[in-house]
Design a protein around this motif. Sequence first.
Motif, short mmCIF file in Angstrom:
data_model
loop_
_atom_site.label_atom_id
_atom_site.label_comp_id
_atom_site.label_asym_id
_atom_site.label_seq_id
_atom_site.Cartn_x
_atom_site.Cartn_y
_atom_site.Cartn_z
N SER A 30 29.79 34.86 33.16
CA SER A 30 30.80 35.79 33.65
C SER A 30 30.98 36.93 32.66
O SER A 30 30.82 36.75 31.44
CB SER A 30 32.14 35.09 33.86
OG SER A 30 32.03 34.10 34.87
N PHE A 31 31.32 38.08 33.19
CA PHE A 31 31.75 39.21 32.40
C PHE A 31 33.18 39.54 32.84
O PHE A 31 33.63 39.05 33.89
CB PHE A 31 30.83 40.41 32.61
CG PHE A 31 29.43 40.20 32.09
CD1 PHE A 31 29.19 40.12 30.72
CD2 PHE A 31 28.36 40.04 32.95
CE1 PHE A 31 27.92 39.91 30.23
CE2 PHE A 31 27.08 39.83 32.47
CZ PHE A 31 26.86 39.76 31.10
N PRO A 32 33.92 40.29 32.07
CA PRO A 32 35.31 40.56 32.43
C PRO A 32 35.46 41.03 33.87
O PRO A 32 34.86 42.01 34.29
CB PRO A 32 35.72 41.66 31.44
CG PRO A 32 34.88 41.39 30.23
CD PRO A 32 33.56 40.92 30.77
N GLY A 33 36.21 40.26 34.63
CA GLY A 33 36.51 40.65 36.00
C GLY A 33 35.57 40.13 37.06
O GLY A 33 35.85 40.26 38.25
N ARG A 34 34.44 39.53 36.67
CA ARG A 34 33.55 39.04 37.71
C ARG A 34 32.59 37.98 37.19
O ARG A 34 32.22 37.96 36.01
CB ARG A 34 32.74 40.18 38.34
CG ARG A 34 31.72 40.82 37.41
CD ARG A 34 31.13 42.06 38.04
NE ARG A 34 30.09 42.65 37.22
CZ ARG A 34 28.80 42.60 37.51
NH1 ARG A 34 28.40 41.95 38.60
NH2 ARG A 34 27.91 43.17 36.73
N THR A 35 32.20 37.09 38.11
CA THR A 35 31.20 36.07 37.82
C THR A 35 29.85 36.59 38.25
O THR A 35 29.67 36.99 39.41
CB THR A 35 31.52 34.76 38.58
OG1 THR A 35 32.78 34.26 38.13
CG2 THR A 35 30.45 33.71 38.33
N VAL A 36 28.91 36.60 37.33
CA VAL A 36 27.58 37.17 37.60
C VAL A 36 26.60 36.08 38.01
O VAL A 36 25.78 36.29 38.91
CB VAL A 36 27.06 37.94 36.38
CG1 VAL A 36 25.69 38.55 36.67
CG2 VAL A 36 28.04 39.01 35.97
N LEU A 37 26.65 34.93 37.35
CA LEU A 37 25.82 33.78 37.71
C LEU A 37 26.75 32.62 38.05
O LEU A 37 27.59 32.25 37.23
CB LEU A 37 24.87 33.39 36.57
CG LEU A 37 23.87 34.45 36.10
CD1 LEU A 37 23.05 33.92 34.93
CD2 LEU A 37 22.96 34.90 37.25
N ALA A 38 26.58 32.07 39.24
CA ALA A 38 27.52 31.06 39.72
C ALA A 38 26.81 29.72 39.94
O ALA A 38 26.58 29.30 41.07
CB ALA A 38 28.18 31.53 41.01
N GLY A 39 26.44 29.06 38.83
CA GLY A 39 25.84 27.73 38.94
C GLY A 39 24.41 27.75 39.43
O GLY A 39 24.05 27.06 40.38
#
Length: 366
Positions: A30-39
């Motif tokens: 995750s980066f601030p404000g959003r999840t970039v890779l979700a499992g």
Amino acid sequence: MSARDASPASCERTASTGGEALSVHNLTKSFPGRTVLAGIDLDVPSGGSVAVVGPSGCGKTTLLRVIAGFEQPDAGSVSLGGRVLTGPYGIPAHRRQIGYVPQDGALFPHLSVGANVGFGLPRRARTRDRIAGLLERVALDADMATRRPDQLSGGQQQRVSVARALAQSPCVVLLDEAFSALDAGLRSEIRSAVGEILRDGGITALLVTHDHEEALSFADRVAVMRDGAFVQVDRPREVYLHPADDGTAEFFGEVVHLSGQVRDSYAETALGRIAIPSGRDDGGVVPGGGPVALTVRTEQVILGAPDDAVARGVVRSARFLGSAVRCEIDVPGAGTVVARCRPQDAPEVDDEVGVSLAGDARVRGR
């Protein structure tokens, strides 16, 4: 052996016989404000290749950067040949034996081609013969070693970038939009050449691209990414012909939407009968029959003589695309239908044509 004890030498010993299996398990970033890779879960067998494809911003490049060691994951693991690369005692990027080919080649402009290729090698290993061998491996003449990057074409620069990645005897090569800066003709040529080099060397490869044609033609398997997760991982043929959902179907090319009435294992449509494969999550027979929404690829719409055709229509546009002609046909009961045909067989605007379907259809929403 712990990840701390693992060394590049353990991977280099296998480089002559092929790469090593790459495994990504439950990777989250995750980066601030959003999840970039979700499992994320992904397995690339030794010497195999996977193309990760998806729209811009879906997490493709972040996945590559985590595997390479340029970014640290929030959770999950990356393993190479059974050795865990991430975690508290993770292996730093320069010791992972992973080659990285960026989009623009990223050659050092102040260094010669030879110095670029040998940049990451120990000084004693930067011999003329070693550099020449690496250049020959990517189909470049050894005498190019003395040139500067700005004296090379775009395709030659990208080959030098691949040679630099191979100099480390990598177990895995990561290609981050590695061909997107090249013009269309050269792009296909260099992509094929690099793919052949990696296959001949038995090197495990992971390509990130937003180009669906590139993904389908380059790799053994295609991983379709959306919003930081994989929606389908399968052979290129399966991903194209049997997409997991509507979004994947439309990402890999234009589709035609049809409505039909199910009869056993086929549907009756305004363009005629078409099969609906059973036993697939993405296109099984509608229980009990009834109305159904379908999609087919534009190349499945066949144009011919209007005589004896199930459906007829009038060509309203015919756009020449080089290897194909995209036609829009007004068909009573079906609206505007798009077909792609060979230039040699293409009708003219205002021609009346017969319209039929080939192959099988996909049930929408499945």
